[in-house]
Design a protein around this motif. Structure first.
Motif, PDB file in Angstrom:
ATOM      1  N   GLY A 181     -24.838 -33.291  34.999  1.00  0.00           N
ATOM      2  CA  GLY A 181     -23.451 -33.627  35.302  1.00  0.00           C
ATOM      3  C   GLY A 181     -23.221 -35.122  35.278  1.00  0.00           C
ATOM      4  O   GLY A 181     -22.187 -35.596  34.804  1.00  0.00           O
ATOM      5  N   GLY A 182     -24.200 -35.894  35.777  1.00  0.00           N
ATOM      6  CA  GLY A 182     -24.084 -37.349  35.744  1.00  0.00           C
ATOM      7  C   GLY A 182     -24.102 -37.907  34.341  1.00  0.00           C
ATOM      8  O   GLY A 182     -23.435 -38.903  34.043  1.00  0.00           O
ATOM      9  N   VAL A 183     -24.859 -37.273  33.445  1.00  0.00           N
ATOM     10  CA  VAL A 183     -24.973 -37.754  32.067  1.00  0.00           C
ATOM     11  C   VAL A 183     -23.727 -37.419  31.247  1.00  0.00           C
ATOM     12  O   VAL A 183     -23.193 -38.266  30.532  1.00  0.00           O
ATOM     13  CB  VAL A 183     -26.234 -37.161  31.404  1.00  0.00           C
ATOM     14  CG1 VAL A 183     -26.261 -37.511  29.912  1.00  0.00           C
ATOM     15  CG2 VAL A 183     -27.496 -37.669  32.083  1.00  0.00           C
ATOM     16  N   PHE A 184     -23.243 -36.183  31.362  1.00  0.00           N
ATOM     17  CA  PHE A 184     -22.222 -35.701  30.427  1.00  0.00           C
ATOM     18  C   PHE A 184     -20.802 -35.619  30.994  1.00  0.00           C
ATOM     19  O   PHE A 184     -19.835 -35.602  30.218  1.00  0.00           O
ATOM     20  CB  PHE A 184     -22.619 -34.312  29.904  1.00  0.00           C
ATOM     21  CG  PHE A 184     -23.901 -34.302  29.127  1.00  0.00           C
ATOM     22  CD1 PHE A 184     -23.970 -34.846  27.853  1.00  0.00           C
ATOM     23  CD2 PHE A 184     -25.059 -33.765  29.673  1.00  0.00           C
ATOM     24  CE1 PHE A 184     -25.158 -34.846  27.135  1.00  0.00           C
ATOM     25  CE2 PHE A 184     -26.252 -33.751  28.964  1.00  0.00           C
ATOM     26  CZ  PHE A 184     -26.301 -34.306  27.696  1.00  0.00           C
ATOM     27  N   PHE A 185     -20.641 -35.538  32.320  1.00  0.00           N
ATOM     28  CA  PHE A 185     -19.303 -35.278  32.843  1.00  0.00           C
ATOM     29  C   PHE A 185     -18.802 -36.307  33.856  1.00  0.00           C
ATOM     30  O   PHE A 185     -17.594 -36.515  33.951  1.00  0.00           O
ATOM     31  CB  PHE A 185     -19.257 -33.876  33.489  1.00  0.00           C
ATOM     32  CG  PHE A 185     -19.414 -32.755  32.518  1.00  0.00           C
ATOM     33  CD1 PHE A 185     -18.318 -32.271  31.808  1.00  0.00           C
ATOM     34  CD2 PHE A 185     -20.655 -32.179  32.280  1.00  0.00           C
ATOM     35  CE1 PHE A 185     -18.457 -31.232  30.908  1.00  0.00           C
ATOM     36  CE2 PHE A 185     -20.802 -31.139  31.380  1.00  0.00           C
ATOM     37  CZ  PHE A 185     -19.698 -30.671  30.688  1.00  0.00           C
ATOM     38  N   ALA A 186     -19.683 -36.915  34.634  1.00  0.00           N
ATOM     39  CA  ALA A 186     -19.230 -37.813  35.700  1.00  0.00           C
ATOM     40  C   ALA A 186     -18.397 -38.969  35.151  1.00  0.00           C
ATOM     41  O   ALA A 186     -17.340 -39.310  35.698  1.00  0.00           O
ATOM     42  CB  ALA A 186     -20.436 -38.342  36.483  1.00  0.00           C
ATOM     43  N   ASP A 187     -18.864 -39.574  34.064  1.00  0.00           N
ATOM     44  CA  ASP A 187     -18.158 -40.716  33.480  1.00  0.00           C
ATOM     45  C   ASP A 187     -16.756 -40.333  33.037  1.00  0.00           C
ATOM     46  O   ASP A 187     -15.765 -40.997  33.388  1.00  0.00           O
ATOM     47  CB  ASP A 187     -18.975 -41.266  32.309  1.00  0.00           C
ATOM     48  CG  ASP A 187     -18.351 -42.517  31.706  1.00  0.00           C
ATOM     49  OD1 ASP A 187     -17.321 -42.378  31.020  1.00  0.00           O
ATOM     50  OD2 ASP A 187     -18.887 -43.615  31.914  1.00  0.00           O
ATOM     51  N   LYS A 188     -16.632 -39.272  32.261  1.00  0.00           N
ATOM     52  CA  LYS A 188     -15.333 -38.878  31.705  1.00  0.00           C
ATOM     53  C   LYS A 188     -14.367 -38.427  32.801  1.00  0.00           C
ATOM     54  O   LYS A 188     -13.171 -38.742  32.758  1.00  0.00           O
ATOM     55  CB  LYS A 188     -15.518 -37.764  30.671  1.00  0.00           C
ATOM     56  CG  LYS A 188     -16.219 -38.228  29.396  1.00  0.00           C
ATOM     57  CD  LYS A 188     -16.343 -37.094  28.400  1.00  0.00           C
ATOM     58  CE  LYS A 188     -16.961 -37.578  27.087  1.00  0.00           C
ATOM     59  NZ  LYS A 188     -16.049 -38.499  26.378  1.00  0.00           N
ATOM     60  N   MET A 189     -14.858 -37.688  33.768  1.00  0.00           N
ATOM     61  CA  MET A 189     -13.976 -37.202  34.827  1.00  0.00           C
ATOM     62  C   MET A 189     -13.490 -38.343  35.713  1.00  0.00           C
ATOM     63  O   MET A 189     -12.308 -38.405  36.073  1.00  0.00           O
ATOM     64  CB  MET A 189     -14.708 -36.154  35.664  1.00  0.00           C
ATOM     65  CG  MET A 189     -15.070 -34.881  34.914  1.00  0.00           C
ATOM     66  SD  MET A 189     -13.648 -33.843  34.515  1.00  0.00           S
ATOM     67  CE  MET A 189     -13.303 -33.132  36.117  1.00  0.00           C
ATOM     68  N   ARG A 190     -14.383 -39.255  36.069  1.00  0.00           N
ATOM     69  CA  ARG A 190     -13.986 -40.343  36.960  1.00  0.00           C
ATOM     70  C   ARG A 190     -13.048 -41.326  36.264  1.00  0.00           C
ATOM     71  O   ARG A 190     -12.092 -41.823  36.871  1.00  0.00           O
ATOM     72  CB  ARG A 190     -15.241 -41.068  37.469  1.00  0.00           C
ATOM     73  CG  ARG A 190     -14.951 -42.238  38.417  1.00  0.00           C
ATOM     74  CD  ARG A 190     -14.202 -41.770  39.653  1.00  0.00           C
ATOM     75  NE  ARG A 190     -13.874 -42.885  40.535  1.00  0.00           N
ATOM     76  CZ  ARG A 190     -12.812 -43.664  40.394  1.00  0.00           C
ATOM     77  NH1 ARG A 190     -11.966 -43.443  39.385  1.00  0.00           N
ATOM     78  NH2 ARG A 190     -12.581 -44.641  41.251  1.00  0.00           N
ATOM     79  N   ARG A 191     -13.296 -41.632  34.982  1.00  0.00           N
ATOM     80  CA  ARG A 191     -12.417 -42.538  34.247  1.00  0.00           C
ATOM     81  C   ARG A 191     -11.011 -41.958  34.092  1.00  0.00           C
ATOM     82  O   ARG A 191     -10.033 -42.688  34.051  1.00  0.00           O
ATOM     83  CB  ARG A 191     -12.998 -42.850  32.877  1.00  0.00           C
ATOM     84  CG  ARG A 191     -14.188 -43.792  32.908  1.00  0.00           C
ATOM     85  CD  ARG A 191     -14.625 -44.184  31.512  1.00  0.00           C
ATOM     86  NE  ARG A 191     -15.855 -44.964  31.545  1.00  0.00           N
ATOM     87  CZ  ARG A 191     -15.901 -46.263  31.788  1.00  0.00           C
ATOM     88  NH1 ARG A 191     -14.786 -46.928  32.032  1.00  0.00           N
ATOM     89  NH2 ARG A 191     -17.056 -46.904  31.809  1.00  0.00           N
ATOM     90  N   SER A 192     -10.923 -40.645  33.980  1.00  0.00           N
ATOM     91  CA  SER A 192      -9.614 -40.006  33.822  1.00  0.00           C
ATOM     92  C   SER A 192      -8.851 -39.909  35.137  1.00  0.00           C
ATOM     93  O   SER A 192      -7.686 -39.527  35.137  1.00  0.00           O
ATOM     94  CB  SER A 192      -9.785 -38.600  33.233  1.00  0.00           C
ATOM     95  OG  SER A 192     -10.371 -38.661  31.948  1.00  0.00           O
TER      96      SER A 192
END
Length: 600
Positions: free
Chosen positions: A95-106
């Protein structure tokens, strides 16, 4: 067996400790003065730092179902079948590799916001169902573990224990939002670490327990099962199916994304995911050791009067961890261990209740209210809807905990609907640009049908589709859950392409586009970092004349009053111009007013 007075005192002390910390932390949300808003309650104002974030994301997973279930499965099937700690640890890392970045930036508010933005509010509300089931099974596992612990300490019926536990957990959850949850999680994790690790040496050296180095299946042991266990050749398919379920089914959880979205920066969101994954595996070690001790103990030599041939009976395996603490450790150690475990599993329940209520209040009730009244829900209304939802959720989870006796089974079952339905949906919504609401709906239905046709003995569902390697006694041996997930993923992609062709080429009239995926009509969705429903502009001419796009500064974003930005429509995003520079947080910083905007 009389009431264990030290254990009762421990529960009271630790409950008061957790409640006191929760009340203290609730002051940050303004609940004391009645000044709280829904974002403060849901996401703690996006002000969770690295230290508290690492504690809360680890403690959220390492709750009652996690530690009690890990000890249970060691006695039942052996170490090799204790897949949850490793599986959920890897899920946090992925989740940290693939989703955390995109979800938090949005800057989403809930895990369902990407579905609302991409597929519309109707599909977002529909996808709440599998998310709700996952949270309900999770809460049931926690309540079952806490009820089992209280039953051992107080010598009362497990059903009564679960009802009492649900009531206490609900009372605590209604006090405050994520601030309370996060800070009590810090206390929870410390309690688990100290309580379990202090208990392990005393349980190991008890005269009734044998060395765990000696396999309990050896000829020198009276136990009939091994605490190491083995994976038979016929079980490889279901073993891999379970691992995939835990890894990828552990990602699309609101309890996880609530921590990610509440982090101060994108970097913090990624780091706490990795630390949480390591923490899950590390904190399972004492629970695994306690399970090994229980499997290698001659219970005839203890005061436990329900043992059968020196072993814990199968219907009592859910009590493995509290039984070890109660009968194999001194009273003083039992005081620490039982009280700490009770406080830990109680403070895990609020995370699940808060997550389910947040999604319902924002992505279901908020959508229905906006469609019916053309108005947004107020913060006060949203918070009260969350509270009513928490009450209903607690009642349902309580009934589930009473009905299903195995804690580990509940803990494992909670990821089933999330893995089969939500994981492919979230992957498509975040990574695949051309998917649409029609493909999402088809993927939801087809994935659900194939999963139900595979059967679920624990819920009384017989298999309709007989997959390869099926066994009359053991059931499905084929990894049919992973197959159902892949079928759902392919259906979302293929269905989206099919309906794109049908609508764009005129095979289906555009007026039948009920989801407005291809028509030029604006559709109402929820704002991602505001609570006001906004209209998605289909054409550049729909942009308000005085619209000024806001370029988010991730470090400063949380300190700005969102209600004072005027026409900050979150569905617009600036087109990077050559003169733009990339800021420290990976976002474009404009040197001049932007001339065009595009729809996400």
């Amino acid at each position: 067996m009389a009431i264990h007075i030290p254990g009762l005192i421990a529960i009271i002390v630790f409950y008061l400790l957790i409640l006191g910390v929760g009340l203290w932390a609730a002051r940050k949300t303004g609940l004391k003065k009645g000044q709280s808003n829904s974002e403060e309650v849901m996401l703690a104002g996006r002000d969770i730092g690295l230290l508290v974030g690492c504690f809360t994301i680890t403690a959220t997973w390492v709750g009652g179902g996690f530690i009690n279930g890990s000890s249970e499965i060691i006695v039942l099937s052996g170490l090799v079948w204790c897949q949850a700690p490793v599986g959920y640890g890897l899920s946090l890392a992925f989740g940290g590799v693939f989703f955390a970045d995109k979800m938090r930036r949005s800057r989403y508010n809930t895990m369902l916001d990407p579905f609302n933005r991409k597929y519309g509010d109707l599909m977002g509300a529909l996808l709440y169902i599998p998310a709700l089931l996952g949270e309900m099974f999770w809460s049931a596992a926690i309540l079952s573990a806490l009820g089992a612990t209280l039953a051992v300490i107080l010598d009362i019926d497990t059903t009564i224990s679960i009802i009492i536990s649900a009531g206490i957990s609900l009372m605590y959850t209604l006090v405050g939002g994520l601030y309370s949850v996060a800070y009590t999680d810090v206390v929870q994790l410390i309690c688990i670490f100290v309580g379990l690790w202090v208990s392990v040496p005393f349980a190991m050296t008890n005269p009734a327990s044998r060395s765990i180095i000696v396999d309990s299946s050896s000829s020198s042991s009276s136990s009939s099962s091994s605490w190491i266990g083995e994976v038979a050749t016929t079980d490889i398919g279901i073993y891999m199916d379970t691992f995939l379920l835990l890894i990828f089914g552990g990602i699309p959880w609101q309890v996880y994304f609530q921590r990610v979205l509440s982090a101060r920066t994108v970097k913090v969101a990624r780091i706490l995911s990795f630390v949480g994954g390591f923490g899950c595996m590390f904190m399972a070690v004492p629970a695994v050791l306690i399970g090994a001790i229980a499997a290698n103990t001659d219970w005839n030599q203890t005061a436990y009067d329900k043992q059968i041939n020196g072993s814990i009976p199968s219907d009592e395996l859910g009590l493995t961890l509290p039984l070890v603490l109660r009968y194999l450790t001194p009273d003083a150690v039992s005081f620490i261990g039982l009280g700490a475990v009770s406080a830990a599993v109680m403070s895990s329940t609020d995370s699940s209740l808060l997550s389910a209520s947040s999604m319902f209040a924002r992505n279901v009730f908020g959508v229905v209210y906006a469609r019916c009244t053309k108005k947004k829900t107020s913060d006060r209304m949203t918070i009260w809807v969350m509270r009513f939802t928490q009450f209903a959720m607690a009642c349902c989870a309580c009934a589930m905990a009473i009905t299903v006796k195995s804690i580990y089974y509940l803990f494992y079952l909670c990821s089933d609907p999330v893995f089969v339905i939500l994981f492919p949906q979230l992957t498509c919504a975040v990574y695949l640009r051309d998917t649409n609401a029609y493909g999402s709906l088809l993927g939801f239905l087809i994935g659900l049908i194939f999963r139900l046709l595979g059967g679920e003995p624990g819920l009384g569902l017989p298999p309709t589709i007989i997959y390869p390697w099926y066994d009359e006694e053991a059931g499905q041996r084929f990894p049919f859950r992973a197959l159902s997930m892949l079928i759902s993923l392919v259906t979302v992609i293929g269905g989206s392409y099919l309906f794109h062709v049908l609508f764009k080429n005129g095979f289906i009239p555009i007026e039948y586009d009920i989801f407005n995926s291809f028509s030029d009509k604006p559709r109402t969705i929820l704002a991602t970092y505001a609570t006001t429903p906004v209209e998605v502009a289909k054409q550049p001419s729909d942009v308000p004349a005085d619209y000024q796009p806001y370029i988010a500064d991730d470090l400063h974003e949380r300190k700005v009053n969102l209600s004072k930005r005027g026409h900050d429509n979150p569905v617009f995003q600036p087109e990077p111009a050559p003169s733009h520079k990339l800021g420290n947080n990976g976002e474009f910083v404009a040197k001049r007013p932007l001339s065009t905007v595009t729809r996400l």
